[in-house]
Design a protein around this motif. Structure first.
Motif, PDB file in Angstrom:
ATOM      1  N   PHE A 146       0.666  -1.108  -0.178  1.00  0.00           N
ATOM      2  CA  PHE A 146      -0.029  -0.001   0.000  1.00  0.00           C
ATOM      3  C   PHE A 146       0.922   1.283   0.210  1.00  0.00           C
ATOM      4  O   PHE A 146       1.453   1.660   1.130  1.00  0.00           O
ATOM      5  CB  PHE A 146      -0.898  -0.055   1.256  1.00  0.00           C
ATOM      6  N   ASP A 147       1.099   1.846  -1.269  1.00  0.00           N
ATOM      7  CA  ASP A 147       1.891   2.939  -1.329  1.00  0.00           C
ATOM      8  C   ASP A 147       1.200   4.520  -1.654  1.00  0.00           C
ATOM      9  O   ASP A 147       1.689   5.515  -2.121  1.00  0.00           O
ATOM     10  CB  ASP A 147       2.745   2.641  -2.282  1.00  0.00           C
ATOM     11  N   ASN A 148      -0.137   4.265  -1.141  1.00  0.00           N
ATOM     12  CA  ASN A 148      -1.183   5.583  -0.955  1.00  0.00           C
ATOM     13  C   ASN A 148      -1.266   5.944  -2.697  1.00  0.00           C
ATOM     14  O   ASN A 148      -1.831   6.993  -2.931  1.00  0.00           O
ATOM     15  CB  ASN A 148      -0.431   6.751  -0.671  1.00  0.00           C
ATOM     16  N   THR A 149      -1.271   5.003  -3.679  1.00  0.00           N
ATOM     17  CA  THR A 149      -1.436   5.496  -4.980  1.00  0.00           C
ATOM     18  C   THR A 149      -2.960   5.226  -5.299  1.00  0.00           C
ATOM     19  O   THR A 149      -3.469   4.495  -4.427  1.00  0.00           O
ATOM     20  CB  THR A 149      -0.516   4.768  -6.091  1.00  0.00           C
ATOM     21  N   ASP A 150      -3.522   5.578  -6.237  1.00  0.00           N
ATOM     22  CA  ASP A 150      -4.857   5.389  -6.715  1.00  0.00           C
ATOM     23  C   ASP A 150      -5.135   3.772  -6.716  1.00  0.00           C
ATOM     24  O   ASP A 150      -5.990   2.951  -6.217  1.00  0.00           O
ATOM     25  CB  ASP A 150      -5.184   5.944  -7.805  1.00  0.00           C
ATOM     26  N   THR A 151      -4.084   3.021  -7.521  1.00  0.00           N
ATOM     27  CA  THR A 151      -4.216   1.474  -7.554  1.00  0.00           C
ATOM     28  C   THR A 151      -4.132   0.840  -6.192  1.00  0.00           C
ATOM     29  O   THR A 151      -4.966   0.001  -6.029  1.00  0.00           O
ATOM     30  CB  THR A 151      -2.882   1.185  -8.468  1.00  0.00           C
ATOM     31  N   ALA A 152      -3.411   1.554  -5.520  1.00  0.00           N
ATOM     32  CA  ALA A 152      -3.306   0.785  -3.876  1.00  0.00           C
ATOM     33  C   ALA A 152      -4.536   0.978  -3.133  1.00  0.00           C
ATOM     34  O   ALA A 152      -5.099   0.004  -2.657  1.00  0.00           O
ATOM     35  CB  ALA A 152      -1.992   1.359  -3.039  1.00  0.00           C
ATOM     36  N   TRP A 153      -5.352   2.305  -3.320  1.00  0.00           N
ATOM     37  CA  TRP A 153      -6.461   2.340  -2.682  1.00  0.00           C
ATOM     38  C   TRP A 153      -7.527   1.488  -3.215  1.00  0.00           C
ATOM     39  O   TRP A 153      -8.235   0.978  -2.656  1.00  0.00           O
ATOM     40  CB  TRP A 153      -6.774   3.846  -2.839  1.00  0.00           C
ATOM     41  N   GLN A 195     -16.100  -1.931  10.015  1.00  0.00           N
ATOM     42  CA  GLN A 195     -16.774  -0.986   9.161  1.00  0.00           C
ATOM     43  C   GLN A 195     -15.764  -0.095   8.642  1.00  0.00           C
ATOM     44  O   GLN A 195     -16.456   0.913   8.003  1.00  0.00           O
ATOM     45  CB  GLN A 195     -17.783  -0.167   9.953  1.00  0.00           C
ATOM     46  N   CYS A 196     -14.597  -0.345   8.502  1.00  0.00           N
ATOM     47  CA  CYS A 196     -13.516   0.524   8.122  1.00  0.00           C
ATOM     48  C   CYS A 196     -12.852  -0.335   6.737  1.00  0.00           C
ATOM     49  O   CYS A 196     -12.491  -1.379   6.729  1.00  0.00           O
ATOM     50  CB  CYS A 196     -12.523   0.828   9.059  1.00  0.00           C
ATOM     51  N   SER A 197     -12.638   0.659   5.761  1.00  0.00           N
ATOM     52  CA  SER A 197     -11.968   0.211   4.601  1.00  0.00           C
ATOM     53  C   SER A 197     -10.572  -0.395   4.849  1.00  0.00           C
ATOM     54  O   SER A 197      -9.874   0.425   5.743  1.00  0.00           O
ATOM     55  CB  SER A 197     -11.998   1.224   3.476  1.00  0.00           C
ATOM     56  N   ALA A 198     -10.054  -1.082   4.387  1.00  0.00           N
ATOM     57  CA  ALA A 198      -8.679  -1.516   4.468  1.00  0.00           C
ATOM     58  C   ALA A 198      -7.697  -0.665   4.075  1.00  0.00           C
ATOM     59  O   ALA A 198      -6.631  -0.542   4.579  1.00  0.00           O
ATOM     60  CB  ALA A 198      -8.572  -3.056   3.993  1.00  0.00           C
ATOM     61  N   ALA A 199      -7.891  -0.035   2.910  1.00  0.00           N
ATOM     62  CA  ALA A 199      -7.250   1.126   2.260  1.00  0.00           C
ATOM     63  C   ALA A 199      -7.092   2.149   3.318  1.00  0.00           C
ATOM     64  O   ALA A 199      -5.859   2.746   3.581  1.00  0.00           O
ATOM     65  CB  ALA A 199      -7.806   1.497   0.952  1.00  0.00           C
ATOM     66  N   TYR A 255     -14.150   4.356  -1.417  1.00  0.00           N
ATOM     67  CA  TYR A 255     -13.101   5.312  -2.000  1.00  0.00           C
ATOM     68  C   TYR A 255     -13.619   5.793  -3.460  1.00  0.00           C
ATOM     69  O   TYR A 255     -13.371   6.877  -3.928  1.00  0.00           O
ATOM     70  CB  TYR A 255     -11.763   4.552  -2.245  1.00  0.00           C
ATOM     71  N   LYS A 256     -14.321   4.912  -4.171  1.00  0.00           N
ATOM     72  CA  LYS A 256     -14.635   5.347  -5.710  1.00  0.00           C
ATOM     73  C   LYS A 256     -15.774   6.590  -5.594  1.00  0.00           C
ATOM     74  O   LYS A 256     -15.989   7.034  -6.580  1.00  0.00           O
ATOM     75  CB  LYS A 256     -15.088   3.954  -6.291  1.00  0.00           C
ATOM     76  N   SER A 311       8.504  -4.408  -4.784  1.00  0.00           N
ATOM     77  CA  SER A 311       7.158  -4.899  -4.958  1.00  0.00           C
ATOM     78  C   SER A 311       6.253  -4.080  -6.301  1.00  0.00           C
ATOM     79  O   SER A 311       5.716  -4.912  -7.004  1.00  0.00           O
ATOM     80  CB  SER A 311       6.182  -4.222  -3.566  1.00  0.00           C
ATOM     81  N   ARG A 312       6.781  -2.853  -6.496  1.00  0.00           N
ATOM     82  CA  ARG A 312       6.133  -2.412  -7.748  1.00  0.00           C
ATOM     83  C   ARG A 312       6.715  -3.039  -8.867  1.00  0.00           C
ATOM     84  O   ARG A 312       5.934  -3.216 -10.237  1.00  0.00           O
ATOM     85  CB  ARG A 312       6.651  -0.778  -8.019  1.00  0.00           C
ATOM     86  N   ARG A 313       7.976  -3.559  -8.945  1.00  0.00           N
ATOM     87  CA  ARG A 313       8.537  -4.095 -10.036  1.00  0.00           C
ATOM     88  C   ARG A 313       7.977  -5.545 -10.233  1.00  0.00           C
ATOM     89  O   ARG A 313       7.873  -5.888 -11.462  1.00  0.00           O
ATOM     90  CB  ARG A 313      10.310  -4.396  -9.685  1.00  0.00           C
ATOM     91  N   ALA A 314       7.894  -6.141  -9.007  1.00  0.00           N
ATOM     92  CA  ALA A 314       7.169  -7.538  -9.188  1.00  0.00           C
ATOM     93  C   ALA A 314       5.641  -7.490  -9.864  1.00  0.00           C
ATOM     94  O   ALA A 314       5.426  -8.114 -10.672  1.00  0.00           O
ATOM     95  CB  ALA A 314       7.192  -8.173  -7.975  1.00  0.00           C
ATOM     96  N   ASN A 315       4.935  -6.161  -9.483  1.00  0.00           N
ATOM     97  CA  ASN A 315       3.617  -6.063 -10.099  1.00  0.00           C
ATOM     98  C   ASN A 315       3.778  -5.533 -11.569  1.00  0.00           C
ATOM     99  O   ASN A 315       2.881  -6.301 -12.359  1.00  0.00           O
ATOM    100  CB  ASN A 315       3.055  -4.945  -9.163  1.00  0.00           C
TER     101      ASN A 315
END
Length: 527
Positions: A165-172, A212-216, A437-438, A509-513
């Protein structure tokens, strides 16, 4: 950060009497009066909401020469309901306090978590401990009177989620579909560690239980306050009400620079100029406030009401999306007790006493200047997700608070309440439900002259609570500057970067993805 002297020394600005130059007419538009020297040529900006976000936007725009009107729902500026305290990573707020030349804070404080079984965790002042690589300090230095080491070790696999979780839109978007409880279950967290450490943090910062809380939202909050840097868990407290110690001198300084402050105005709708497609005015009951640009720095529920009352907004998805978001109720109770009670820690988090409500209490006798030498105890209790309590009478709420205090510290049992203050804040805080989030807006809108700020909107800054509200207010001001092409952008201090080992792991992690996405049929399977 900011100068230490500004954080712990005393002092405040004198309260000068400032005239407010604003012409008001019931049932008609309200514009700034034209003064000699071409003031009529200045762009007019209306800011709705006088908390951290609204004051921040007004602060920068006034300094850039804009004609700013700040609309407040109450008699004066009021702090957004949210996480108490001023935490080490609140770098922008500390810079503001230095700029204002005020010193409203205590020193660093200790905190504790309580469970129904008693004291669960005591947190030290992390500044006083040797610095360990993140996040090991936050698990090594607190005292866990009853939590076995084996439970604490189950926190290690959770770090894998923090890396991803790196606070990017993808991670959220990846983590927002699951609950916080599902996240910790997936990564093998023990039941006791979750109940005694992680869920208290979730309830105190996100105002609802983990299911009741988002994991993100949970990962973002935990990384910001606990897991990114050891010192981030340290906090200061205001030595009195924030409205008195910070907002009052701040507002006075802005009024001296030309801000027009209008109290007791609750926006009910917006109006649109159909020719330009821009917002033309904010409607507050029978009064209309026109301007060239607008900043909504209100809470979610207030903006939802405006959407419902402004039919032209219904065709804009970003605004109808707001109606899919939920809020929670909060209650704040201040109690004056007839005797001195020793409270070991000034800030205390207490989840798990019922199914869904979290609560905290603060020893104001040790925090506020006005109570320090009084022969009594003053405490403030805050209940989150408090729909069960908000309809009760004041006496019943005080009784509930007293019973909760006794469960934590037995000495409260013999104390008598000699004065009380109960403040209900219904629908005051966003509920970061899974999937929310969306639907959550960004700072810009499809109207070119309307911008949004607040601790509940999407921002890539990475901060939370007060600091996020303040930062998004500056971001909104920058959008106004960009829209008109006049003035300088506010300088926003970034969140401190990842420690080297975290940065390396995230890069891997990003490189693996990236490699995974290149595998044939990688998008075929459910992610």
């Amino acid at each position: 950060m900011c100068g230490c002297s500004a954080l712990v020394a005393g002092g405040r600005l004198p309260p000068p009497a400032i005239p407010r130059r604003l012409r008001r007419r019931r049932g008609s538009s309200v514009r700034a009066e034209v003064s000699p020297g071409g003031e009529s040529q200045r762009k007019k900006v209306a800011v709705a909401g006088a908390g951290w976000a609204g004051l921040a936007a007004a602060h920068h725009l006034v300094k850039q020469g804009y004609d700013v009107t700040l609309l407040a729902a109450e008699n004066g500026p009021s702090e957004e309901v949210g996480l108490r305290g001023f935490w080490y990573p609140y770098r922008n707020i500390f810079a503001l306090v230095d700029e204002l030349g005020i010193s409203p804070f205590t020193g660093w404080n200790k905190a504790a978590y309580y469970s129904p079984e008693g004291l669960a965790v005591e947190f030290p002042i992390f500044h006083n401990q040797p610095r360990l690589p993140a996040p090991f300090g936050v698990f090594a230095y607190p005292e866990f009177p009853n939590l076995p080491l084996i439970d604490r070790l189950t926190s290690i696999p959770v770090i894998a989620a923090v890396i991803v979780f790196d606070n990017t839109d993808t991670a959220w978007r990846k983590f927002d579909s699951m609950t916080a409880r599902e996240l910790f279950k997936m990564y093998g967290c023990s039941q006791r560690l979750y109940k005694e450490v992680f869920e208290p943090a979730i309830q105190a910062a996100l105002f609802a239980p983990g299911e009741q809380c988002s994991a993100a939202a949970t990962l973002g909050m935990l990384y910001y306050y606990m897991l990114s840097h050891q010192e981030n868990s340290d906090f200061l407290l205001c030595r009195g009400d924030v409205e008195e110690k910070i907002f009052s001198p701040w507002l006075q300084s802005l009024e001296m620079e030309g801000l027009k402050f209008v109290p007791n105005k609750v926006p009910s709708s917006l109006t649109i100029d159909t020719d330009s497609g821009c917002i033309s005015a904010i409607v507050c009951g029978d009064e209309i406030y026109e301007a060239d640009a607008f900043v909504s720095a209100m809470g979610l529920s207030s903006l939802q009401s405006i959407v419902k009352n402004s039919p032209f907004l219904w065709s804009h998805r970003e605004f109808t999306n707001l109606l899919h978001l939920s809020t929670v109720d909060m209650i704040s109770i201040k109690l004056w007790l007839d005797k001195k009670i020793t409270v070991p820690n000034v800030a205390n988090v207490c989840p798990g006493f019922d199914d869904s409500s979290g609560w905290t209490f603060f020893d104001l006798t040790s925090i506020y200047d006005d109570y320090y030498e009084e022969p009594m105890t003053v405490v403030e209790v805050e209940f989150y997700n408090a729909s069960r309590l908000v309809t009760l009478s004041d006496d019943d709420i005080v009784s509930e608070a007293s019973l909760h205090l006794i469960k934590c510290i037995q000495d409260f049992e013999g104390a008598t309440v000699i004065q009380k203050s109960v403040r209900r804040s219904p629908k005051s805080v966003i509920n970061f439900l899974p999937g929310s989030y969306k639907y959550t807006p960004r700072g810009s809108t499809s109207f070119p002259n309307l911008f949004i700020a607040g601790d509940w909107i999407v921002s890539r800054h990475g901060s939370f609570s007060k600091e996020k509200a303040y930062v998004t207010g500056l971001e909104a001001a920058n959008r106004v500057v960009d829209y008109f092409g006049t003035g300088d952008f506010a300088k926003i201090i970034a969140v401190e970067g990842d420690e080297p080992h975290i940065e390396t792991l995230r890069s891997l992690s990003r490189r693996a993805n990236e490699l995974k996405s290149q595998i044939p049929l990688s998008e075929f399977f459910l992610q």
